[in-house]
Scaffold this motif. Sequence first.
Motif, PDB file in Angstrom:
ATOM      1  N   GLN A 252       0.844  -1.188   0.000  1.00  0.00           N
ATOM      2  CA  GLN A 252       0.000   0.000   0.000  1.00  0.00           C
ATOM      3  C   GLN A 252       0.884   1.245   0.000  1.00  0.00           C
ATOM      4  OE1 GLN A 252      -2.624   0.266   3.341  1.00  0.00           O
ATOM      5  NE2 GLN A 252      -3.478   2.227   2.713  1.00  0.00           N
ATOM      6  N   VAL A 253       0.545   2.177  -0.885  1.00  0.00           N
ATOM      7  CA  VAL A 253       1.299   3.422  -0.967  1.00  0.00           C
ATOM      8  C   VAL A 253       0.783   4.378   0.102  1.00  0.00           C
ATOM      9  CG1 VAL A 253       1.944   5.349  -2.431  1.00  0.00           C
ATOM     10  CG2 VAL A 253       1.635   3.072  -3.434  1.00  0.00           C
ATOM     11  N   LEU A 254       1.704   4.939   0.864  1.00  0.00           N
ATOM     12  CA  LEU A 254       1.329   5.851   1.942  1.00  0.00           C
ATOM     13  C   LEU A 254       2.197   7.095   1.860  1.00  0.00           C
ATOM     14  CD1 LEU A 254      -0.511   6.117   4.431  1.00  0.00           C
ATOM     15  CD2 LEU A 254       1.354   5.129   5.787  1.00  0.00           C
ATOM     16  N   LEU A 255       1.540   8.266   1.915  1.00  0.00           N
ATOM     17  CA  LEU A 255       2.228   9.549   1.882  1.00  0.00           C
ATOM     18  C   LEU A 255       1.871  10.298   3.170  1.00  0.00           C
ATOM     19  CD1 LEU A 255       1.785   8.655  -1.165  1.00  0.00           C
ATOM     20  CD2 LEU A 255       1.805  11.085  -1.706  1.00  0.00           C
ATOM     21  N   VAL A 256       2.874  10.752   3.895  1.00  0.00           N
ATOM     22  CA  VAL A 256       2.640  11.443   5.156  1.00  0.00           C
ATOM     23  C   VAL A 256       3.391  12.771   5.146  1.00  0.00           C
ATOM     24  CG1 VAL A 256       2.846  11.364   7.661  1.00  0.00           C
ATOM     25  CG2 VAL A 256       2.349   9.260   6.387  1.00  0.00           C
ATOM     26  N   GLU A 257       2.619  13.866   5.157  1.00  0.00           N
ATOM     27  CA  GLU A 257       3.214  15.193   5.166  1.00  0.00           C
ATOM     28  C   GLU A 257       3.467  15.668   6.589  1.00  0.00           C
ATOM     29  OE1 GLU A 257       0.021  15.384   1.795  1.00  0.00           O
ATOM     30  OE2 GLU A 257       0.194  14.596   3.830  1.00  0.00           O
ATOM     31  N   SER A 258       4.442  16.547   6.721  1.00  0.00           N
ATOM     32  CA  SER A 258       4.733  17.190   7.995  1.00  0.00           C
ATOM     33  C   SER A 258       5.438  18.513   7.726  1.00  0.00           C
ATOM     34  CB  SER A 258       5.601  16.295   8.881  1.00  0.00           C
ATOM     35  OG  SER A 258       6.847  16.046   8.258  1.00  0.00           O
ATOM     36  N   GLY A 259       5.557  19.325   8.764  1.00  0.00           N
ATOM     37  CA  GLY A 259       6.321  20.555   8.642  1.00  0.00           C
ATOM     38  C   GLY A 259       5.505  21.824   8.554  1.00  0.00           C
ATOM     39  N   GLY A 260       4.196  21.691   8.468  1.00  0.00           N
ATOM     40  CA  GLY A 260       3.367  22.884   8.419  1.00  0.00           C
ATOM     41  C   GLY A 260       3.345  23.601   9.758  1.00  0.00           C
ATOM     42  N   GLY A 261       2.724  24.779   9.756  1.00  0.00           N
ATOM     43  CA  GLY A 261       2.636  25.535  10.994  1.00  0.00           C
ATOM     44  C   GLY A 261       2.240  26.973  10.742  1.00  0.00           C
ATOM     45  N   LEU A 262       2.386  27.781  11.771  1.00  0.00           N
ATOM     46  CA  LEU A 262       2.065  29.200  11.714  1.00  0.00           C
ATOM     47  C   LEU A 262       3.359  29.988  11.584  1.00  0.00           C
ATOM     48  CD1 LEU A 262       0.043  31.566  12.048  1.00  0.00           C
ATOM     49  CD2 LEU A 262       0.394  31.353  14.525  1.00  0.00           C
TER      50      LEU A 262
ATOM     51  N   ARG B 259       9.610  24.419   5.917  1.00  0.00           N
ATOM     52  CA  ARG B 259      10.001  23.321   5.055  1.00  0.00           C
ATOM     53  C   ARG B 259       9.045  22.155   5.286  1.00  0.00           C
ATOM     54  NH1 ARG B 259      15.665  19.992   4.470  1.00  0.00           N
ATOM     55  NH2 ARG B 259      14.950  18.948   6.355  1.00  0.00           N
ATOM     56  N   LEU B 260       8.351  21.795   4.231  1.00  0.00           N
ATOM     57  CA  LEU B 260       7.422  20.673   4.291  1.00  0.00           C
ATOM     58  C   LEU B 260       8.132  19.399   3.845  1.00  0.00           C
ATOM     59  CD1 LEU B 260       4.214  22.247   2.720  1.00  0.00           C
ATOM     60  CD2 LEU B 260       5.058  22.383   5.075  1.00  0.00           C
ATOM     61  N   SER B 261       7.750  18.302   4.471  1.00  0.00           N
ATOM     62  CA  SER B 261       8.269  16.991   4.104  1.00  0.00           C
ATOM     63  C   SER B 261       7.126  16.052   3.787  1.00  0.00           C
ATOM     64  CB  SER B 261       9.097  16.396   5.247  1.00  0.00           C
ATOM     65  OG  SER B 261      10.230  17.164   5.529  1.00  0.00           O
ATOM     66  N   CYS B 262       7.367  15.146   2.876  1.00  0.00           N
ATOM     67  CA  CYS B 262       6.404  14.104   2.541  1.00  0.00           C
ATOM     68  C   CYS B 262       7.158  12.784   2.545  1.00  0.00           C
ATOM     69  CB  CYS B 262       5.769  14.371   1.189  1.00  0.00           C
ATOM     70  SG  CYS B 262       4.692  13.045   0.599  1.00  0.00           S
ATOM     71  N   GLU B 263       6.899  11.990   3.541  1.00  0.00           N
ATOM     72  CA  GLU B 263       7.553  10.686   3.655  1.00  0.00           C
ATOM     73  C   GLU B 263       6.691   9.637   2.961  1.00  0.00           C
ATOM     74  OE1 GLU B 263       8.635   9.600   7.588  1.00  0.00           O
ATOM     75  OE2 GLU B 263       9.461   7.653   6.996  1.00  0.00           O
ATOM     76  N   VAL B 264       7.324   8.848   2.120  1.00  0.00           N
ATOM     77  CA  VAL B 264       6.600   7.900   1.254  1.00  0.00           C
ATOM     78  C   VAL B 264       7.002   6.469   1.564  1.00  0.00           C
ATOM     79  CG1 VAL B 264       6.160   7.218  -1.128  1.00  0.00           C
ATOM     80  CG2 VAL B 264       6.540   9.644  -0.565  1.00  0.00           C
ATOM     81  N   THR B 265       6.014   5.594   1.622  1.00  0.00           N
ATOM     82  CA  THR B 265       6.265   4.165   1.743  1.00  0.00           C
ATOM     83  C   THR B 265       5.384   3.417   0.759  1.00  0.00           C
ATOM     84  OG1 THR B 265       4.625   3.984   3.517  1.00  0.00           O
ATOM     85  CG2 THR B 265       6.926   4.277   4.181  1.00  0.00           C
ATOM     86  N   GLY B 266       5.815   2.211   0.408  1.00  0.00           N
ATOM     87  CA  GLY B 266       4.976   1.339  -0.386  1.00  0.00           C
ATOM     88  C   GLY B 266       5.139   1.440  -1.881  1.00  0.00           C
ATOM     89  N   THR B 267       6.129   2.183  -2.366  1.00  0.00           N
ATOM     90  CA  THR B 267       6.358   2.258  -3.801  1.00  0.00           C
ATOM     91  C   THR B 267       7.834   2.512  -4.032  1.00  0.00           C
ATOM     92  OG1 THR B 267       5.663   3.283  -5.873  1.00  0.00           O
ATOM     93  CG2 THR B 267       5.967   4.750  -4.000  1.00  0.00           C
ATOM     94  N   ILE B 268       8.243   2.326  -5.298  1.00  0.00           N
ATOM     95  CA  ILE B 268       9.639   2.583  -5.642  1.00  0.00           C
ATOM     96  C   ILE B 268       9.783   4.084  -5.852  1.00  0.00           C
ATOM     97  CG2 ILE B 268      11.520   2.060  -7.215  1.00  0.00           C
ATOM     98  CD1 ILE B 268      10.102  -0.581  -7.833  1.00  0.00           C
ATOM     99  N   PHE B 269      10.173   4.758  -4.792  1.00  0.00           N
ATOM    100  CA  PHE B 269      10.164   6.214  -4.743  1.00  0.00           C
ATOM    101  C   PHE B 269      10.957   6.838  -5.875  1.00  0.00           C
ATOM    102  CE2 PHE B 269       9.774  10.213  -2.557  1.00  0.00           C
ATOM    103  CZ  PHE B 269      10.932  10.890  -2.866  1.00  0.00           C
TER     104      PHE B 269
END
Length: 116
Positions: A1-11, A19-29
């Motif tokens: 299963q492909v999963l994308l998880v963003e982080s880094g947002g804020g005020l 700086r936003l990050s998107c960590e990816v699992t489940g595919t050949i990135f």
Amino acid sequence: QVLLVESGGGLVQVGGSLRLSCEVTGTIFSRQAWRWYRQAPGKEREWVASISSDNSAYYIESVKGRFTIARDNAKNTVLLQMNSLKPEDTAIYYCNTVLSTGGEYWGQGTQVTVST
């Protein structure tokens, strides 16, 4: 299963950076192109930036010179460096990909709020 998880947002204040990050699992990135989209309150989701498998980068006109998209194939992560932020950059930011084998995937989004 492909999963994308963003982080880094804020005020952040006008002119600040995030700086936003998107960590990816489940595919050949490394083989995929990756995109960032955003959706502001009351507006449709819009494409912001893309990076291809060969590191070619593309941006919507309104963020050129301020945002930088990058990829770290070793960490399966897509980054979006956002500088000189403006109130109109306030939105939920989403990571996205479309697999060559079919299927479009989105992360859950991360909120960016730029205050005056």
